[in-house]
Design a protein around this motif. Sequence first.
Motif, PDB file in Angstrom:
ATOM      1  N   ALA A 204      27.356  62.003  36.923  1.00  9.06           N
ATOM      2  CA  ALA A 204      28.395  63.005  36.703  1.00  9.06           C
ATOM      3  C   ALA A 204      29.741  62.475  37.198  1.00  9.06           C
ATOM      4  N   PHE A 205      29.701  61.839  38.359  1.00  8.67           N
ATOM      5  CA  PHE A 205      30.932  61.325  38.944  1.00  8.67           C
ATOM      6  C   PHE A 205      31.574  60.292  38.024  1.00  8.67           C
ATOM      7  N   ILE A 206      30.771  59.324  37.613  1.00  8.56           N
ATOM      8  CA  ILE A 206      31.325  58.233  36.804  1.00  8.56           C
ATOM      9  C   ILE A 206      31.854  58.731  35.475  1.00  8.56           C
ATOM     10  N   MET A 207      31.069  59.623  34.857  1.00  4.93           N
ATOM     11  CA  MET A 207      31.495  60.116  33.560  1.00  4.93           C
ATOM     12  C   MET A 207      32.858  60.802  33.674  1.00  4.93           C
ATOM     13  N   ALA A 248      46.771  46.261  39.724  1.00  3.83           N
ATOM     14  CA  ALA A 248      46.655  46.970  41.000  1.00  3.83           C
ATOM     15  C   ALA A 248      46.110  48.374  40.764  1.00  3.83           C
ATOM     16  N   GLY A 249      46.607  49.027  39.728  1.00  2.00           N
ATOM     17  CA  GLY A 249      46.100  50.354  39.385  1.00  2.00           C
ATOM     18  C   GLY A 249      44.619  50.283  39.029  1.00  2.00           C
ATOM     19  N   SER A 250      44.246  49.238  38.285  1.00  2.00           N
ATOM     20  CA  SER A 250      42.844  49.087  37.909  1.00  2.00           C
ATOM     21  C   SER A 250      41.960  48.923  39.143  1.00  2.00           C
ATOM     22  N   VAL A 251      42.457  48.121  40.096  1.00  2.00           N
ATOM     23  CA  VAL A 251      41.675  47.935  41.325  1.00  2.00           C
ATOM     24  C   VAL A 251      41.485  49.274  42.020  1.00  2.00           C
ATOM     25  N   LEU A 252      42.580  50.032  42.137  1.00  2.00           N
ATOM     26  CA  LEU A 252      42.497  51.321  42.823  1.00  2.00           C
ATOM     27  C   LEU A 252      41.546  52.266  42.103  1.00  2.00           C
ATOM     28  N   MET A 253      41.474  52.115  40.795  1.00  2.00           N
ATOM     29  CA  MET A 253      40.632  53.021  40.031  1.00  2.00           C
ATOM     30  C   MET A 253      39.166  52.596  40.087  1.00  2.00           C
ATOM     31  N   THR A 254      38.921  51.296  40.205  1.00  2.00           N
ATOM     32  CA  THR A 254      37.553  50.799  40.199  1.00  2.00           C
ATOM     33  C   THR A 254      36.900  50.924  41.575  1.00  2.00           C
TER      34      THR A 254
ATOM     35  N   PRO B 135      35.440  51.355  35.221  1.00  2.00           N
ATOM     36  CA  PRO B 135      35.698  52.363  34.199  1.00  2.00           C
ATOM     37  C   PRO B 135      36.175  51.730  32.893  1.00  2.00           C
ATOM     38  N   ALA B 136      35.899  52.405  31.802  1.00  2.00           N
ATOM     39  CA  ALA B 136      36.258  51.861  30.490  1.00  2.00           C
ATOM     40  C   ALA B 136      37.749  51.562  30.388  1.00  2.00           C
TER      41      ALA B 136
END
Lengths: 278, 316, 432
Positions: A204-207, A248-254, B135-136
């Motif tokens: 649920a979290f990932i989705m 940097a945004g991608s890192v923070l999001m991943t 994430p995608a």
Amino acid sequence: MLRRLRTDSAGLLITLVVAFPLYWMVLSALKPRTALEAGDPAPYTLSPTLDSFRRVLVVEDFGRYLLNSVGVAAAVVVCSTLCAFLAAVALTRYRFRSRATLLVMVLIAQMVPVEALTIPLFFLMRGIGQSVPQLGLNHLGSLVLVHTAFATPLAIWMLRGFVAAVPRELEEASWLDGAGSFTFVWRVLFPLTAPGVVATSIFAFIMTWNDFLFATTFIISAQENQTLPVALLSFFRPDENDWGAIMAGSVLMTLPVLVFFLFVQRRLASGLGGAVKG
Amino acid sequence: MATPAPPLRVPGRMLARVRRSGRLEPWMYLAPALAVLGALLVYPLYQLVLVSFYDYRQPQVTGAEPLRFIGWGNYRALLGDPQFWEVLANTVVFAGACVAGTLAVGGSLAVLATRLSAWVRTLLFLAALGAWATPAVTGSAVWLFLFDPSLGPVNQALAAMGLTGFEGHSWTYTKWSAFGLVLSQVVWCSFPFVMVTLYAGIRAIPSEVIEAARLDGASTGRIATSVMLPMLRPAMAIVTIQSIIWDFKIFTQIYIMTGGGGIAGQNLVLNVYAYQQAFASGQYGLGSAIGVVTTLLLLAISLAYLRALRRRGEVL
Amino acid sequence: MRYRRTARVGALVALAALLAACAPAQTDTSGPGADRMEGTLRVWLFSEVDQEPKERVVDDAIAEFEAAHDGVDVEVQYIPVDSRAERFQGAFNDPSSAPDVAEYGNTDLAGYVEAGGFADIGDELADWDAYSGISADVAATAQVGDGTYGVPWFLGVRALFYRSDVFDELGIDTPQTLQEVVEAGRTVREEKPDMLGLSAGGAYTYGFLPFVWAHGGAIAERDGGSYTAAIDSPEAKAGLELYSQVLSPDVCPPQTCAQMTGNESVQNFIAGEAAMTIGGNFNMNAVQESKVAEDTAVVPLPGTEPDSVAPAFAGGNNLGVLAGTDHRTLSVEFVKLLAGKKYQQRMYEAMGNLPTLSGVQSDIAAQDEDVAPFIETLDAGTRFVPVTGAWASIDAEGVLPTMVQRVASGDASVDKAAGDAAASLDEAFGGE
């Protein structure tokens, strides 16, 4: 022994290939902006800097979007797990007429491509927003609602196995102790299925965390209500992309997902096992 | 209190009480889920079908023009549009390739993982976990950067190896190259699920079974196909079905990596096509018809697969 | 048993009631009741190449506005031009989620008005002194029927940018005709293979249309109240044929160029990777801040005959107030401030946008000779796209870029691509 060495080196090579995009993401987030713009091909950097992160967090207000995403995902995890757990109790520990039908429907519900529902859901959320603005378009509530609905079928399916695995004797013991069915469900069943609940919550979290389509469709003009995926995409500019900021945004999001994964990694396989055994 | 009943072949003791306290109890537990699913899944599905029978474009949505029921009109327009057939073909080929690629990579790595030293396996699983966690949207962003025509390391490396043709090479220019790029991203982020699940499945096979087969003189290949594969079937079913479901409805990667559907819409798949028709061109009725087609297609594939499994005696 | 039957009947009744109430929803366009004088004013502006100067001007305007209005917070969101169709439609569909003020391209207005998205602010503007400084022609780009749906904020016309140093070095003369433009591009690429001859992308509609117009073609002909596609006329196809020569390996390789939009086409020139491009006056500042500033020359894009000018597209952006706003008075005030003399002047300085107020126009023409080629282009006559709501969907579907890209990639012949595009256009016009 030699054969072992060969498979091991093949395994290592594959590991490197799999990890490379992640490595490059982190590396580029740490490289100075000038090096990135010059197309510096070095797979390392001698002058790592947090400049990109600063740009993203301070200038672009990424922290706000991070909080939004965390909030939505947490709400979805709680709501969908609760709904799914209670439904799983009904579907495994009771026998009633429509039980089999409901199970098949839950299975089918998982196969519905929710993306196709964007159009009706958009108009539904617009309608809801007219009476409860917080749950309507432009508000995070709309995202919580739709993702709760999307996450619930799979969660029911997965939790079913865990709930069914709790021995019947416990139920009888609790019954003999004079506990009502609700007390049993809450005090005994829920704690015992906690591992399954955790495994289920990951999905649920990932989705929710990853969702781009609904976030971009529902949050129309309220920039303060954007979630991470949409905010990240707004870094793509018609002129030169600021790759440092994007990475940097991608890192923070991943990172949060990765931490979540590492934290529950042992449960991953068992959670799926539960789903498989059903 | 009645004396305890003899053990019943029923899910639980609650049943006994259910008989007394009416049939409402399970429905109480089901209520929240049913409410949520009814309002936010079943009702929208119904609306999707309904809207697909209306002439429902921007002026109708905003009330500037009256609603008009046009029956199969949207479907006729759709089926008569060559672009729809091209998009449909794109979707089937692309999603099929993604499923095949994911299963092949995930499956072979699961087998490989059983033969690796523990520390290598841990590293592999960690890397896979990272790919899985990505994430995608970020995955697509990273891919765009990796394959950026001038700044991306892939082109730089290829050019440095003497393949100067790759300097400034655009990976999203031709149709199949763009699809291939998206495919590699999809496989990268979805093979870990397959690998982990199948690895767990392989590990769950009792070693005695395999030993016994080996003692009977079966070859490794024979063991894999005749002993391991049947025991893995439930796990295979899960990963196949999940892959089909995921890959047929890919939206984010295509939308981001090909800029909303590629040059002249060459990389459109059904979901992106429906989104563009509805939210960019304002043809909500037509977009809904595409949504209905997508839903039916996906349900048909999934159910056919489930049926095939059931016929072979597998129970999910 | 009886209980179950009643339950079932009840469920059926409930379901029937639900279904009956469920025809697809239509937006309630009765209009907002409120006109609040405080709170957050949401503004959408377009994000642009090198938009920092624009942001600075807008930030100053916001500071001024917030200082003058207590309890008002102005929040600007820069939205990408490419996906504006999705954004605006979403906003029109749910007026309560829409922004209050938005910048929009004048070509999109007909569709937006049809969707009921913008408010008619004619009455408010009639009381605004500065509004009379906008010529009737220009004011008309914000009008549909009898309504006035915004204030023209700035105009943009495009001209030919070229690198005088490269032309001198290779001994190329300033092109006198469109044909010579293409030939010059070919010569450059032959001599300097790492440079694009003419950076003009397959998705650069307003770079492509002058080719059609210069040959005497048109997108569509007005025919009473409706339009008929004319993009497959021999004249239009001559323009398409010539433009497709640009998108070939010996001028601007389709590998690089087929996907490029206007912004990207100009970006190549600014980065020094192209010898020519079709750029707007709004690109001048970015050019002047770049390393090619010294070597850039600008002339009107020539037509098919020497000494003629290819008709340019009369593009421009307006500022309008969304129909769903609940801050109508404040929104109009903000539009007046941003489209007023002071900030038009500043926007010109920051972005090189041609002002719409004639007073500001004459001021800058007197000060700045760089504007001359653009004014000359304006004077030579400009063209516009069909004024119909269908244009928005034609644009969003990319009918014209698809046509150009298909020819460029060799996917279809000029005849086939133009014929298919004409069919798509007619379908869109017919859907009206």
